[in-house]
Design a protein around this motif. Structure first.
Motif, PDB file in Angstrom:
ATOM      1  N   THR A 243       0.386  -1.124   0.153  1.00 52.40           N
ATOM      2  CA  THR A 243       0.114   0.202   0.040  1.00 52.40           C
ATOM      3  C   THR A 243       0.708   1.251   0.344  1.00 52.40           C
ATOM      4  O   THR A 243       2.100   1.180   0.465  1.00 52.40           O
ATOM      5  N   PRO A 244       0.260   2.677  -0.276  1.00 57.09           N
ATOM      6  CA  PRO A 244       1.500   3.867  -0.428  1.00 57.09           C
ATOM      7  C   PRO A 244       1.288   3.602   1.175  1.00 57.09           C
ATOM      8  O   PRO A 244       2.771   4.184   1.242  1.00 57.09           O
ATOM      9  N   ALA A 245       0.793   3.376   2.019  1.00 52.46           N
ATOM     10  CA  ALA A 245       0.818   4.166   3.367  1.00 52.46           C
ATOM     11  C   ALA A 245       2.259   3.514   3.871  1.00 52.46           C
ATOM     12  O   ALA A 245       3.150   3.642   4.870  1.00 52.46           O
ATOM     13  N   GLN A 246       2.566   1.742   3.461  1.00 49.24           N
ATOM     14  CA  GLN A 246       3.657   1.093   3.400  1.00 49.24           C
ATOM     15  C   GLN A 246       5.039   1.097   2.908  1.00 49.24           C
ATOM     16  O   GLN A 246       5.765   1.483   3.499  1.00 49.24           O
ATOM     17  N   ILE A 247       4.599   1.670   1.980  1.00 50.33           N
ATOM     18  CA  ILE A 247       5.897   2.901   1.102  1.00 50.33           C
ATOM     19  C   ILE A 247       6.686   3.287   1.458  1.00 50.33           C
ATOM     20  O   ILE A 247       7.250   4.107   1.908  1.00 50.33           O
ATOM     21  N   ASN A 248       5.178   4.209   2.518  1.00 49.21           N
ATOM     22  CA  ASN A 248       6.048   5.748   3.157  1.00 49.21           C
ATOM     23  C   ASN A 248       6.935   5.478   4.138  1.00 49.21           C
ATOM     24  O   ASN A 248       7.674   6.203   4.840  1.00 49.21           O
ATOM     25  N   ILE A 249       6.350   4.532   5.113  1.00 56.66           N
ATOM     26  CA  ILE A 249       6.931   3.778   6.282  1.00 56.66           C
ATOM     27  C   ILE A 249       8.351   2.976   5.647  1.00 56.66           C
ATOM     28  O   ILE A 249       9.021   3.178   6.278  1.00 56.66           O
ATOM     29  N   ALA A 250       8.469   2.398   4.318  1.00 52.42           N
ATOM     30  CA  ALA A 250       9.506   1.661   3.795  1.00 52.42           C
ATOM     31  C   ALA A 250      10.249   2.948   3.469  1.00 52.42           C
ATOM     32  O   ALA A 250      11.853   2.909   4.104  1.00 52.42           O
ATOM     33  N   TRP A 251      10.098   4.210   2.821  1.00 50.63           N
ATOM     34  CA  TRP A 251      11.077   5.254   2.622  1.00 50.63           C
ATOM     35  C   TRP A 251      11.666   6.030   3.491  1.00 50.63           C
ATOM     36  O   TRP A 251      12.916   5.944   3.669  1.00 50.63           O
ATOM     37  N   LEU A 252      10.676   6.462   4.591  1.00 56.52           N
ATOM     38  CA  LEU A 252      11.551   6.352   5.719  1.00 56.52           C
ATOM     39  C   LEU A 252      12.386   5.294   6.600  1.00 56.52           C
ATOM     40  O   LEU A 252      13.345   5.609   6.768  1.00 56.52           O
ATOM     41  N   LEU A 253      12.585   4.335   6.516  1.00 55.81           N
ATOM     42  CA  LEU A 253      13.754   3.215   7.484  1.00 55.81           C
ATOM     43  C   LEU A 253      14.749   3.734   5.763  1.00 55.81           C
ATOM     44  O   LEU A 253      15.408   2.910   6.664  1.00 55.81           O
ATOM     45  N   HIS A 254      14.262   3.129   5.030  1.00 55.12           N
ATOM     46  CA  HIS A 254      15.266   3.544   3.869  1.00 55.12           C
ATOM     47  C   HIS A 254      16.197   5.333   4.089  1.00 55.12           C
ATOM     48  O   HIS A 254      17.474   5.015   3.770  1.00 55.12           O
ATOM     49  N   LYS A 255      15.444   5.821   4.375  1.00 55.77           N
ATOM     50  CA  LYS A 255      16.453   7.331   4.223  1.00 55.77           C
ATOM     51  C   LYS A 255      17.714   7.570   5.283  1.00 55.77           C
ATOM     52  O   LYS A 255      18.305   8.137   4.669  1.00 55.77           O
ATOM     53  N   SER A 256      17.142   6.725   6.313  1.00 54.47           N
ATOM     54  CA  SER A 256      17.580   7.402   7.284  1.00 54.47           C
ATOM     55  C   SER A 256      17.938   6.280   8.294  1.00 54.47           C
ATOM     56  O   SER A 256      16.601   6.069   8.701  1.00 54.47           O
ATOM     57  N   ALA A 257      19.396   5.923   8.641  1.00 55.08           N
ATOM     58  CA  ALA A 257      19.069   4.885   9.670  1.00 55.08           C
ATOM     59  C   ALA A 257      18.797   5.366  10.744  1.00 55.08           C
ATOM     60  O   ALA A 257      19.246   5.192  11.839  1.00 55.08           O
ATOM     61  N   TRP A 258      18.845   6.630  10.897  1.00 48.08           N
ATOM     62  CA  TRP A 258      18.681   7.324  12.006  1.00 48.08           C
ATOM     63  C   TRP A 258      16.948   7.749  12.158  1.00 48.08           C
ATOM     64  O   TRP A 258      16.860   9.000  12.905  1.00 48.08           O
ATOM     65  N   LEU A 259      16.128   7.402  11.360  1.00 47.14           N
ATOM     66  CA  LEU A 259      14.640   7.526  11.658  1.00 47.14           C
ATOM     67  C   LEU A 259      14.313   6.506  12.083  1.00 47.14           C
ATOM     68  O   LEU A 259      14.314   5.181  12.449  1.00 47.14           O
ATOM     69  N   LEU A 260      13.114   6.786  13.247  1.00 40.73           N
ATOM     70  CA  LEU A 260      12.343   6.151  13.659  1.00 40.73           C
ATOM     71  C   LEU A 260      10.993   6.464  13.534  1.00 40.73           C
ATOM     72  O   LEU A 260      10.312   6.771  14.674  1.00 40.73           O
ATOM     73  N   PRO A 261      10.411   5.956  13.094  1.00 40.56           N
ATOM     74  CA  PRO A 261       9.315   6.283  12.633  1.00 40.56           C
ATOM     75  C   PRO A 261       7.403   5.287  13.358  1.00 40.56           C
ATOM     76  O   PRO A 261       8.135   4.406  14.193  1.00 40.56           O
ATOM     77  N   ILE A 262       6.789   5.891  13.526  1.00 38.24           N
ATOM     78  CA  ILE A 262       5.919   5.527  14.489  1.00 38.24           C
ATOM     79  C   ILE A 262       5.010   5.758  14.274  1.00 38.24           C
ATOM     80  O   ILE A 262       3.780   6.493  14.705  1.00 38.24           O
TER      81      ILE A 262
END
Length: 291
Positions: A243-262
């Motif tokens: 889903t687009p929401a899942q890709i948004n989360i995955a993009w954050l996880l891949h964007k930087s190792a210092w991102l912690l999505p919630i």
């Protein structure tokens, strides 16, 4: 892609958590006010999140008010030893549901005491000072009160939320900043003006967080996406059968190792869907296409 992240890595009490947390804001009623429409489901969401490996939960006593804290306590207390509960202070709600600053040293102390009581904790592991009404109470006074409560043992680590780059730079000069929480998503990276104030974007502080080894915790929404951005994220979603929401989360996880999505949700099905995003592997080509 790292699956964990360490908060306050250089301190004597670092906290390592899994890199996909859960934000509780949407467990409340409409307009982030009142009890959830489906209380049993709200409690089950919290239990399922922890059972599924979530070790970082974000809350605030002004969600509801006090609704998410009470739900967390009911669902999860006594808390697992590896669970980090992060709360926020610096704001409150009026009966008309408006958001107002609550950030004098006395206000902040009252909020911390309230969080300790409603969460049934002796110490809060991580507290974000949310900046509202910039300039009304000087930042050094607000952070000074936070660091004082840290020395007293009421708070383990202090973070900042809703901060500009300049405010983060100032905060780093005043004391140890463990984390930053700003609005950030694939489609919303810079400052946005909302009904209850201005939200600085994560992109404005990400490089500074990376330089100092400070996890950046994005709260996000796809509602601000432009059509062309939605088209791109929808295309990547099709490629990965996601889903687009899942890709948004995955993009954050891949964007930087210092991102912690919630990512937050009031739906058990959506919670499970969001958690599955941690398994999505975006290629270099995918990230380049998204930009």
């Amino acid at each position: 892609m790292s699956t964990t992240i360490t908060i306050a890595q250089h301190s004597t009490h670092p906290l390592t958590v899994n890199r996909l947390g859960y934000g509780t804001m949407r467990l409340t009623g409409p307009e982030i006010w009142g009890e959830p429409a489906n209380r049993p489901e709200a409690l089950q969401i919290l239990r399922t999140a922890v059972e599924s490996g979530v070790t970082f939960i974000d809350t605030a006593d002004y969600y509801g008010e006090d609704v998410t804290n009470r739900l967390i306590r009911e669902a999860l207390h006594p808390y697992p030893s590896n669970l980090v509960i992060c709360t926020k202070v610096g704001a409150t709600r009026r009966p008309d549901k408006s958001w107002v600053p609550y950030n004098t040293p006395e206000n902040l102390r009252a909020s911390i005491d309230n969080n300790l009581r409603t969460l049934q904790q002796e110490q809060i592991q991580l507290v974000h000072l949310r900046l509202m009404g910039h300039g009304a109470v000087p930042l050094d006074e607000q952070l000074g009160a936070m660091f004082e409560m840290q020395r007293e043992g009421k708070i383990l680590h202090v973070g900042l939320s809703n901060v500009t780059r300049e405010e983060l730079e100032t905060g780093l000069q005043l004391g140890p900043i463990a984390t930053v929480e700003n609005m950030y998503s694939y489609a919303q990276r810079t400052t946005v003006k909302l009904a209850h104030g201005t939200n600085p974007g994560g992109e404005e502080v990400l490089d500074l967080c990376e330089q100092h080894g400070i996890p950046l915790i994005p709260f996000f929404s796809l509602l601000h996406a432009l059509p062309k951005e939605l088209d791109k994220i929808a295309e990547i979603a099709r490629r990965h059968e996601a889903t687009p929401a899942q890709i948004n989360i995955a993009w954050l996880l891949h964007k930087s190792a210092w991102l912690l999505p919630i990512p937050g949700t009031s739906s058990l099905a959506h919670l499970r869907e969001n958690l599955q995003a941690a398994a999505i592997r975006l290629s270099a080509e995918d990230m380049a296409y998204l930009g």
